[in-house]
Write a protein that holds these residues in place. Structure first.
Motif, PDB file in Angstrom:
ATOM      1  N   PHE A 150      46.918  36.825  56.330  1.00 55.68           N
ATOM      2  CA  PHE A 150      48.164  37.488  55.814  1.00 55.68           C
ATOM      3  C   PHE A 150      47.590  39.128  55.835  1.00 55.68           C
ATOM      4  CE2 PHE A 150      49.437  33.646  53.458  1.00 55.68           C
ATOM      5  CZ  PHE A 150      50.370  33.434  54.565  1.00 55.68           C
ATOM      6  N   ASN A 151      47.517  39.766  57.058  1.00 54.82           N
ATOM      7  CA  ASN A 151      46.946  41.142  56.891  1.00 54.82           C
ATOM      8  C   ASN A 151      47.854  42.202  56.704  1.00 54.82           C
ATOM      9  OD1 ASN A 151      48.354  40.782  58.999  1.00 54.82           O
ATOM     10  ND2 ASN A 151      46.756  41.408  60.569  1.00 54.82           N
ATOM     11  N   GLU A 152      48.913  41.992  56.293  1.00 55.24           N
ATOM     12  CA  GLU A 152      50.085  43.027  56.099  1.00 55.24           C
ATOM     13  C   GLU A 152      50.375  42.875  54.783  1.00 55.24           C
ATOM     14  OE1 GLU A 152      53.144  42.148  58.857  1.00 55.24           O
ATOM     15  OE2 GLU A 152      52.022  42.375  60.570  1.00 55.24           O
ATOM     16  N   LEU A 153      50.227  42.175  53.770  1.00 54.60           N
ATOM     17  CA  LEU A 153      50.378  41.927  52.458  1.00 54.60           C
ATOM     18  C   LEU A 153      49.682  42.392  51.334  1.00 54.60           C
ATOM     19  CD1 LEU A 153      48.683  39.479  51.207  1.00 54.60           C
ATOM     20  CD2 LEU A 153      50.395  38.088  52.191  1.00 54.60           C
ATOM     21  N   THR A 154      49.929  42.537  50.031  1.00 52.22           N
ATOM     22  CA  THR A 154      49.186  42.845  49.049  1.00 52.22           C
ATOM     23  C   THR A 154      48.644  41.524  48.194  1.00 52.22           C
ATOM     24  OG1 THR A 154      50.462  44.702  48.496  1.00 52.22           O
ATOM     25  CG2 THR A 154      49.196  44.227  46.882  1.00 52.22           C
ATOM     26  N   HIS A 155      47.442  41.710  47.937  1.00 43.39           N
ATOM     27  CA  HIS A 155      47.083  40.142  47.240  1.00 43.39           C
ATOM     28  C   HIS A 155      46.918  40.537  45.737  1.00 43.39           C
ATOM     29  CE1 HIS A 155      43.472  37.195  46.798  1.00 43.39           C
ATOM     30  NE2 HIS A 155      44.626  36.572  46.446  1.00 43.39           N
ATOM     31  N   ARG A 156      47.173  39.775  44.977  1.00 49.26           N
ATOM     32  CA  ARG A 156      47.303  40.004  43.357  1.00 49.26           C
ATOM     33  C   ARG A 156      46.621  38.695  42.626  1.00 49.26           C
ATOM     34  NH1 ARG A 156      46.860  44.609  44.694  1.00 49.26           N
ATOM     35  NH2 ARG A 156      47.999  46.200  44.179  1.00 49.26           N
ATOM     36  N   LEU A 157      46.014  38.781  41.608  1.00 51.40           N
ATOM     37  CA  LEU A 157      45.574  37.636  41.014  1.00 51.40           C
ATOM     38  C   LEU A 157      46.499  37.217  39.969  1.00 51.40           C
ATOM     39  CD1 LEU A 157      41.815  38.758  40.387  1.00 51.40           C
ATOM     40  CD2 LEU A 157      42.810  37.394  42.351  1.00 51.40           C
ATOM     41  N   CYS A 158      46.425  35.949  39.662  1.00 52.35           N
ATOM     42  CA  CYS A 158      47.377  35.318  38.734  1.00 52.35           C
ATOM     43  C   CYS A 158      46.718  35.418  37.153  1.00 52.35           C
ATOM     44  CB  CYS A 158      47.607  33.773  38.830  1.00 52.35           C
ATOM     45  SG  CYS A 158      48.397  32.860  37.935  1.00 52.35           S
ATOM     46  N   MET A 159      47.717  36.283  36.458  1.00 53.26           N
ATOM     47  CA  MET A 159      47.427  36.326  35.000  1.00 53.26           C
ATOM     48  C   MET A 159      47.264  35.058  34.182  1.00 53.26           C
ATOM     49  SD  MET A 159      46.879  39.399  34.535  1.00 53.26           S
ATOM     50  CE  MET A 159      46.500  39.220  32.789  1.00 53.26           C
ATOM     51  N   TRP A 160      47.809  34.018  34.355  1.00 53.38           N
ATOM     52  CA  TRP A 160      47.750  32.680  33.862  1.00 53.38           C
ATOM     53  C   TRP A 160      46.390  32.093  33.860  1.00 53.38           C
ATOM     54  CZ3 TRP A 160      46.379  27.582  35.389  1.00 53.38           C
ATOM     55  CH2 TRP A 160      46.865  26.571  34.263  1.00 53.38           C
ATOM     56  N   HIS A 161      45.630  32.358  34.982  1.00 55.34           N
ATOM     57  CA  HIS A 161      44.616  31.804  35.402  1.00 55.34           C
ATOM     58  C   HIS A 161      43.280  32.710  34.857  1.00 55.34           C
ATOM     59  CE1 HIS A 161      46.149  29.427  39.026  1.00 55.34           C
ATOM     60  NE2 HIS A 161      45.293  28.584  38.658  1.00 55.34           N
ATOM     61  N   ILE A 162      43.694  34.068  34.877  1.00 54.60           N
ATOM     62  CA  ILE A 162      42.768  34.914  34.198  1.00 54.60           C
ATOM     63  C   ILE A 162      42.755  34.829  32.677  1.00 54.60           C
ATOM     64  CG2 ILE A 162      42.381  37.408  33.574  1.00 54.60           C
ATOM     65  CD1 ILE A 162      43.444  38.026  36.273  1.00 54.60           C
ATOM     66  N   GLY A 163      44.105  34.663  32.275  1.00 51.25           N
ATOM     67  CA  GLY A 163      43.895  34.302  30.625  1.00 51.25           C
ATOM     68  C   GLY A 163      43.267  32.999  30.413  1.00 51.25           C
ATOM     69  N   LYS A 164      43.003  31.990  31.065  1.00 56.30           N
ATOM     70  CA  LYS A 164      42.377  30.627  30.709  1.00 56.30           C
ATOM     71  C   LYS A 164      40.970  31.012  30.675  1.00 56.30           C
ATOM     72  CE  LYS A 164      43.615  26.773  31.985  1.00 56.30           C
ATOM     73  NZ  LYS A 164      43.682  25.480  32.882  1.00 56.30           N
ATOM     74  N   LYS A 165      40.385  31.896  31.249  1.00 53.77           N
ATOM     75  CA  LYS A 165      38.987  32.333  31.450  1.00 53.77           C
ATOM     76  C   LYS A 165      38.692  33.101  30.124  1.00 53.77           C
ATOM     77  CE  LYS A 165      38.716  32.359  36.208  1.00 53.77           C
ATOM     78  NZ  LYS A 165      38.183  33.026  37.517  1.00 53.77           N
ATOM     79  N   LEU A 166      39.633  33.537  29.167  1.00 51.71           N
ATOM     80  CA  LEU A 166      38.710  34.332  28.375  1.00 51.71           C
ATOM     81  C   LEU A 166      38.138  33.434  27.189  1.00 51.71           C
ATOM     82  CD1 LEU A 166      42.176  36.057  27.006  1.00 51.71           C
ATOM     83  CD2 LEU A 166      40.371  36.724  28.383  1.00 51.71           C
ATOM     84  N   THR A 167      38.244  32.407  26.869  1.00 56.10           N
ATOM     85  CA  THR A 167      37.319  31.668  26.143  1.00 56.10           C
ATOM     86  C   THR A 167      35.863  31.388  26.674  1.00 56.10           C
ATOM     87  OG1 THR A 167      38.265  29.638  26.852  1.00 56.10           O
ATOM     88  CG2 THR A 167      39.265  30.206  24.879  1.00 56.10           C
ATOM     89  N   ASP A 168      35.791  31.557  27.953  1.00 58.45           N
ATOM     90  CA  ASP A 168      34.463  31.385  28.527  1.00 58.45           C
ATOM     91  C   ASP A 168      33.682  32.644  28.730  1.00 58.45           C
ATOM     92  OD1 ASP A 168      34.843  28.665  29.039  1.00 58.45           O
ATOM     93  OD2 ASP A 168      35.810  28.871  31.021  1.00 58.45           O
ATOM     94  N   LYS A 169      34.521  33.764  28.757  1.00 59.70           N
ATOM     95  CA  LYS A 169      34.030  34.880  28.872  1.00 59.70           C
ATOM     96  C   LYS A 169      33.583  35.813  27.523  1.00 59.70           C
ATOM     97  CE  LYS A 169      34.481  34.325  33.352  1.00 59.70           C
ATOM     98  NZ  LYS A 169      33.302  34.132  33.982  1.00 59.70           N
ATOM     99  N   PHE A 170      34.211  35.368  26.452  1.00 57.22           N
ATOM    100  CA  PHE A 170      33.999  36.035  25.033  1.00 57.22           C
ATOM    101  C   PHE A 170      33.482  35.000  24.062  1.00 57.22           C
ATOM    102  CE2 PHE A 170      37.259  38.344  27.483  1.00 57.22           C
ATOM    103  CZ  PHE A 170      36.806  39.576  27.544  1.00 57.22           C
ATOM    104  N   SER A 171      32.604  35.552  23.194  1.00 52.99           N
ATOM    105  CA  SER A 171      32.214  34.822  22.192  1.00 52.99           C
ATOM    106  C   SER A 171      33.274  33.892  21.199  1.00 52.99           C
ATOM    107  CB  SER A 171      31.401  35.641  21.176  1.00 52.99           C
ATOM    108  OG  SER A 171      32.077  36.526  20.422  1.00 52.99           O
TER     109      SER A 171
END
Length: 223
Positions: A150-171
């Motif tokens: 898909f060379n004509e589109l905008t790629h964005r990350l899913c906030m739900w997946h990012i939010g699930k990583k908070l417990t792994d990335k912070f104390s």
């Protein structure tokens, strides 16, 4: 609503590619319904041992939905089937009533560049045009496949997946003993906030919880 059991399928000659299906309820009542017939968009791929390695499927209804609601498409590879140990990949968009609708599904044997590219090429071949925005997780292999196909589109990350990583990335102290999570989500989910206000509150948040050296948070900010 009682589950209907499909008993017979009859192909029609209707120009709209419909099939006549006789359905039977548990109490024995039979009815006739017309449904879109599965077409050439059922695309399996097998290996030399005749084992299924990848599959992509859409039907007439999903094609119509994509035609109307193709601005943003999300696909997720976090689901795995139990029996065959294949990755289930639903493609989802939002209709004009803000409801999630499925426009296609895939099965993959592996999460590799080859299989992702194959799946996305099947998607493109079936629908005939690219979407404007793709939303998915931070899988680097998937991101490369999206950029390749898909060379004509905008790629964005899913906030739900990012939010699930908070417990792994912070104390645990920051996550459980403070309102950091609430402050962070309140900031990044606020679509009405201006750029200058966001920058100001972001800097305060970083300083307030002493996160200047958090590598993951810096990467998220720079995206």
């Amino acid at each position: 609503m009682k589950k209907l059991i499909c008993s017979k399928i009859f192909e029609s000659k209707d120009e709209d590619e419909l099939s006549c299906i006789e359905v039977k309820s548990p109490c024995g009542t039979k009815t006739i319904e017309w449904i879109p017939r599965v077409d050439e968009s059922f695309l399996p791929k097998k290996d030399m041992n005749d084992e299924l390695r990848a599959l992509f499927w859409v039907d007439a209804i999903t094609k119509r939905n994509y035609k109307e609601f193709s601005d943003v498409v999300s696909f997720d590879t976090t689901y795995k089937t139990n029996k065959y140990n294949m990755i289930f990949v639903p493609f989802t968009t939002i209709d004009n009533h803000k409801r999630c609708i499925t426009i296609g599904v895939g099965l993959l044997a592996k999460e590799t560049m080859e299989f992702y590219t194959l799946l996305l090429n099947c998607f493109l071949n079936c629908f005939g045009r690219q979407t404007h925005v793709v939303v998915n997780d931070q899988d680097s292999t998937m991101a490369k496949a999206v950029e390749t196909v898909f060379n004509e589109l905008t790629h964005r990350l899913c906030m739900w997946h990012i939010g699930k990583k908070l417990t792994d990335k912070f104390s645990a102290k920051i996550i459980n003993e403070s309102n950091f999570r609430k402050r962070l989500q309140g900031l990044i989910w606020n679509s009405c906030i201006g750029l200058d206000t966001f920058e100001e509150k972001w800097k305060y948040l970083i300083k307030r919880y002493k996160l200047e050296d958090n590598k993951w948070l810096k990467e998220m900010y720079n995206i």
